[in-house]
Design a protein around this motif. Structure first.
Motif, PDB file in Angstrom:
ATOM      1  N   LEU A 223       2.580   9.260  -0.943  1.00 44.56           N
ATOM      2  CA  LEU A 223       1.208   9.527  -1.352  1.00 44.56           C
ATOM      3  C   LEU A 223       0.884  11.001  -1.134  1.00 44.56           C
ATOM      4  CD1 LEU A 223      -0.586   6.459   0.296  1.00 44.56           C
ATOM      5  CD2 LEU A 223      -0.136   6.783  -2.147  1.00 44.56           C
ATOM      6  N   ASP A 224      -0.157  11.485  -1.787  1.00 43.68           N
ATOM      7  CA  ASP A 224      -0.556  12.882  -1.621  1.00 43.68           C
ATOM      8  C   ASP A 224      -0.973  13.170  -0.184  1.00 43.68           C
ATOM      9  OD1 ASP A 224      -0.033  13.185  -4.272  1.00 43.68           O
ATOM     10  OD2 ASP A 224      -2.132  13.268  -4.915  1.00 43.68           O
TER      11      ASP A 224
ATOM     12  N   ASP B 256       2.601  -3.473   3.574  1.00 48.59           N
ATOM     13  CA  ASP B 256       3.871  -2.882   3.143  1.00 48.59           C
ATOM     14  C   ASP B 256       3.617  -1.417   2.784  1.00 48.59           C
ATOM     15  OD1 ASP B 256       6.189  -2.065   1.832  1.00 48.59           O
ATOM     16  OD2 ASP B 256       6.460  -3.962   0.770  1.00 48.59           O
ATOM     17  N   GLU B 257       4.103  -0.514   3.647  1.00 51.54           N
ATOM     18  CA  GLU B 257       3.880   0.925   3.457  1.00 51.54           C
ATOM     19  C   GLU B 257       5.159   1.647   3.038  1.00 51.54           C
ATOM     20  OE1 GLU B 257       1.980   2.773   6.775  1.00 51.54           O
ATOM     21  OE2 GLU B 257       0.140   1.587   6.586  1.00 51.54           O
ATOM     22  N   CYS B 258       6.035   0.951   2.313  1.00 47.14           N
ATOM     23  CA  CYS B 258       7.314   1.560   1.939  1.00 47.14           C
ATOM     24  C   CYS B 258       7.156   2.794   1.061  1.00 47.14           C
ATOM     25  CB  CYS B 258       8.203   0.527   1.240  1.00 47.14           C
ATOM     26  SG  CYS B 258       8.904  -0.690   2.371  1.00 47.14           S
TER      27      CYS B 258
ATOM     28  N   GLU C  61       0.823  -1.215   0.000  1.00 42.85           N
ATOM     29  CA  GLU C  61       0.000   0.000   0.000  1.00 42.85           C
ATOM     30  C   GLU C  61       0.853   1.259   0.000  1.00 42.85           C
ATOM     31  OE1 GLU C  61      -3.419   0.092  -0.036  1.00 42.85           O
ATOM     32  OE2 GLU C  61      -3.420  -2.093  -0.271  1.00 42.85           O
ATOM     33  N   PRO C  62       0.999   1.970  -1.115  1.00 42.07           N
ATOM     34  CA  PRO C  62       0.477   1.643  -2.436  1.00 42.07           C
ATOM     35  C   PRO C  62       1.241   0.492  -3.069  1.00 42.07           C
ATOM     36  CG  PRO C  62       1.842   3.605  -2.570  1.00 42.07           C
ATOM     37  CD  PRO C  62       1.722   3.265  -1.114  1.00 42.07           C
TER      38      PRO C  62
ATOM     39  N   THR D 108      -3.687   2.241  -4.300  1.00 42.69           N
ATOM     40  CA  THR D 108      -3.987   1.901  -2.915  1.00 42.69           C
ATOM     41  C   THR D 108      -5.342   1.214  -2.846  1.00 42.69           C
ATOM     42  OG1 THR D 108      -5.037   4.044  -2.506  1.00 42.69           O
ATOM     43  CG2 THR D 108      -2.679   3.860  -2.014  1.00 42.69           C
ATOM     44  N   THR D 109      -5.547   0.494  -1.754  1.00 44.82           N
ATOM     45  CA  THR D 109      -6.834  -0.139  -1.498  1.00 44.82           C
ATOM     46  C   THR D 109      -7.756   0.866  -0.811  1.00 44.82           C
ATOM     47  OG1 THR D 109      -5.755  -2.286  -1.246  1.00 44.82           O
ATOM     48  CG2 THR D 109      -7.977  -2.073  -0.339  1.00 44.82           C
TER      49      THR D 109
END
Length: 350
Positions: free
Chosen positions: A186-187, A179-181, A148-149, A156-157
């Motif tokens: 993200l905006d 996994d938020e690597c 995510e993403p 993204t979900t």
């Protein structure tokens, strides 16, 4: 040995005698901030000493930044190191991954003989995870990986669905690995992160890394956050000691104080991503509406990556991702000047 990821600038340099313009790796296009560079220099004073095996100073700073106890944090030699440690520590029998997604989940799980199921993502709905995934989460499932993403799609979900997945995993005793690597790029990263649920759900593990957002891919530094300290302890024991160098620990601690750099990087991505997407679309490419610092697209020229390499530009050929195939490519979002150079080269080739 054929490499499965992008960013092999060394092979290009050895062949052509110069550095490429590298769009194949989704790393930060901005230089490392001064404070982090100073940390590199100062860390050399302790180069003759073993690094702290527990990364205490770094974990304490992460604890304050992420608002979780330091005991809930495990640092590793990049997020990939932690992915392998998790597989070896938990040794799941059944796992679910999306397709396409980051290949190291499956590579790590294969080492422990885990049975893997792929939940397909389709271009018709923008490669997004749908509610159909809920039926695949059963008590027999040991672990579910969500990027995510997602890499390489950049999607993204839906937040509501993500929370429903978490609750379903908790009910089934399934470990949800998020996994938020790429989350920081993200905006609105604070609106999508699952960090706020770590204290409530013991079956949630979040992966983070300094690689993409801090311009330190070569230093290798990532961390896992989880309330299950027993699992983190097993992960720490499922690999060699001193996984994180003293240099990486020092620079990581300095990076946590460089909030302005991340804001500038996010602003650059917000500005350049739609421009790059529009340029690729104008060239006849089908562009996935990515939300991070890279774009996945389809082009009928299945040799595009090799043709661009001859022009000094690297892009990621995504034909080896499950669920994709020939003609799918990923490019990083870089500076305006670099993005225009890519589009000019593609215009010449196509």
């Amino acid at each position: 040995m054929e490499l499965s990821h992008g960013g092999d600038w060394v092979e290009f340099w050895r062949k052509y005698g110069k550095l490429p313009l590298d769009f194949s790796a989704s790393t930060a296009p901005l230089p490392m901030p001064g404070g982090m560079r100073e940390a590199v220099i100062h860390s050399l004073d302790q180069a003759d000493c073993y690094p702290d095996p527990q990364c205490r100073e770094l974990r304490e700073k992460l604890s304050r930044c992420r608002s979780v106890p330091a005991e809930w944090i495990l640092c590793g030699n990049g997020a990939s190191d932690l992915i392998y440690r998790l597989a070896l520590a938990k040794r799941p029998r059944a796992a679910l991954v999306t397709a396409p997604t980051f290949s190291e989940y499956e590579n790590a799980l294969s080492l422990c003989g885990c049975s893997m199921t792929r939940f397909p993502l389709y271009p018709e709905n923008g490669f997004t995870v749908t509610e159909k995934i809920m039926t695949a989460i059963t008590p027999e499932l040991d672990v579910l990986y969500l990027c995510e993403p997602n890499n390489p799609t950049g999607r993204t979900t839906d937040r509501r669905l993500l929370e429903e997945i978490l609750e379903r995993c908790a009910a089934c005793g399934t470990l949800l690995v998020v996994d938020e690597c790429f989350n920081d790029l993200l905006d609105a990263p604070e609106e999508h992160t699952m960090l706020g649920f770590v204290s409530e759900f013991s079956d949630l593990l979040i992966l983070r890394a300094f690689t993409k957002s801090c311009g330190m891919a070569g230093l290798r530094l990532g961390y896992a956050l989880c309330r299950d300290t027993g699992l983190l302890e097993k992960m720490g024991q499922s690999g060699p000691p001193w996984a994180v160098s003293g240099l990486a620990q020092a620079v990581g601690a300095a990076a946590l104080e460089e909030g302005g750099c991340l804001s500038r990087l996010r602003q650059l991505i917000q500005q350049e991503r739609p421009r790059l997407a529009a340029g690729l679309t104008a060239l006849g490419c089908h562009v996935c509406p990515g939300e991070a610092n890279f774009l996945l697209f389809f082009c009928s020229d299945t040799g595009l990556d090799q043709e661009l390499k001859e022009k000094g530009i690297l892009i990621r050929n995504c034909s080896n991702f499950h669920g994709l195939g020939p003609g799918w490519y990923r490019v990083a979002v870089r500076t305006g000047e670099e993005n225009q150079a890519l589009l000019r080269a593609m215009r010449e080739v196509l």
